[in-house]
Design an enzyme around this catalytic site. Structure first.
Site, PDB file in Angstrom:
ATOM      1  CE  LYS A   1      28.024  34.227  32.060  1.00 47.35           C
ATOM      2  NZ  LYS A   1      28.977  33.970  30.966  1.00 47.35           N
TER       3      LYS A   1
ATOM      4  CE  LYS B   1      29.804  45.129  33.036  1.00 47.98           C
ATOM      5  NZ  LYS B   1      29.881  44.016  32.110  1.00 47.98           N
TER       6      LYS B   1
ATOM      7  CE  LYS C   1      30.120  43.210  24.346  1.00 48.25           C
ATOM      8  NZ  LYS C   1      31.487  43.496  24.796  1.00 48.25           N
TER       9      LYS C   1
END
Ligand code: TRP
Length: 333
Positions: A197, A200, A115
């Site tokens: 995976k 969104k 992140k």
């Protein structure tokens, strides 16, 4: 005799709209546990602001997520459903546990490293200390199991280290929680890049719970199948990741085994298979979407659910927090 049941807790960040991967991989399995376990599920909105959010969107997704949980079969009478920021004990225990989490431990978290790369202009303290807050989320409720995805395993491990450290100093304050892999559910991959995976962040390869039937069908028609020459429906995750992903979605929805699916589409090829998976997904998601839409119009009901959830959660959380405050030496008020 509620307190003889094992306790289970999990949370999802309202950082994006829920999708098929969230449902088949996690939420679907949650709903069947309610009779056996004492279950807590929450919207982890405090975690969500570690990355900058549009306030109106965060609010909308939080209430929408609650409606979706219920529409997916999580009965609010049997499960404790709440919003993290409604239970102030999370922030309070989070602070205490930060003081029992080492800089080096937090620096090693792969999610923090990822992140930080993605949000290079906003590497804030909250993003760094996130696992301490997550440990607080967990330990306030003294759960036996924490069902989460593989990507959260490292955080649960860190939580276990904190338990060991804290209990080592103060005695048996926290129950040691166990990581429970949600792998039992299907691991749903991206429809356009089946190596990753479903997420969104690749919206064309992702099917959202609130998506309209036509869009769902279109996405499945365009789903990547594999460039192998046999072009038949056969499960082989290595050589045929695209088809195998569609098979695992179809299997999770219909309950059919891979053998049965292979026989069903024997000789028919991808042209028949892909729309069939699309139809199965539409059939699965339509009642969920309609129920969510209905619930979202009933704001008073949703409010009553999250209020009751926060009250129950707060009561349990407060017991743990009191004990911790006493142990660490805070003067009682
Ligand atoms: N960190 C989790 C995620 O990003 C969400 C989460 C926050 C959570 N607190 C939790 C999950 C406590 C389980 C238990 O997916």
């Amino acid at each position: 005799m509620e307190n003889t049941k094992k306790v289970m807790l999990s949370g999802i960040q309202p950082s994006g709209d829920l999708h098929l991967g969230n449902y088949l991989g996690a939420i679907k399995n949650w709903s069947v546990r309610a009779d056996e376990y004492d279950c807590y599920y929450f919207m982890a909105d405090m975690h969500t602001i570690t990355v900058r959010q549009n306030p109106a969107d965060l609010r909308r997704r939080t209430i929408e997520q609650l409606a979706q949980y219920i529409a997916c079969g999580l009965d609010p009478e049997k499960n404790t459903l709440f919003v993290q920021s409604h239970v102030h004990q999370h922030a309070e225990l989070g602070w205490v546990l930060q003081c029992y989490t080492m800089f080096g431990e937090l620096s090693r978290m792969t999610q923090f490293k990822d992140k930080s790369k993605k949000n290079a202009d906003n590497i804030n303290g909250g993003l760094f200390a996130y696992p301490s807050l997550m440990a607080a989320d967990i330990l306030l409720y003294q759960p036996d199991y924490v069902p989460v995805g593989q990507d959260q395993k490292q955080h649960v491990e860190l939580c276990r280290n904190i338990v060991q450290r804290f209990n080592g100093i103060y005695g048996e304050v926290f129950k040691m929680p166990e990581f429970l892999s949600t792998k039992a559910g299907a691991r749903v991959m991206c429809l356009t890049q089946p190596e990753s995976k479903m997420s969104k962040s690749l919206p064309e390869g992702c099917v959202f719970l609130m998506e309209k039937p036509d869009d769902i069908r279109r996405k499945f028609k365009r789903a990547v199948t594999d460039s192998d020459t046999e072009r038949c429906v056969r499960f082989d995750a290595e050589a045929k990741p695209g088809v195998s992903n569609l098979m695992s979605i179809y299997s999770a929805i219909t309950g059919k085994s891979y053998d049965e699916i292979e026989r069903e589409f024997d000789g028919l090829g991808y042209g028949a298979f892909k729309p069939a998976v699309g139809d199965a997904v539409v059939e699965l998601l339509t009642p969920i979407r309609e129920e969510t839409e209905r619930l979202l119009k009933d704001k008073a009901y949703l409010e009553s659910v999250y209020k009751a959830g926060a009250e129950k959660a707060g009561w349990v959380a407060e017991k743990t927090l009191r004990k911790v405050y006493k142990k660490v030496g805070f003067l009682q008020r």
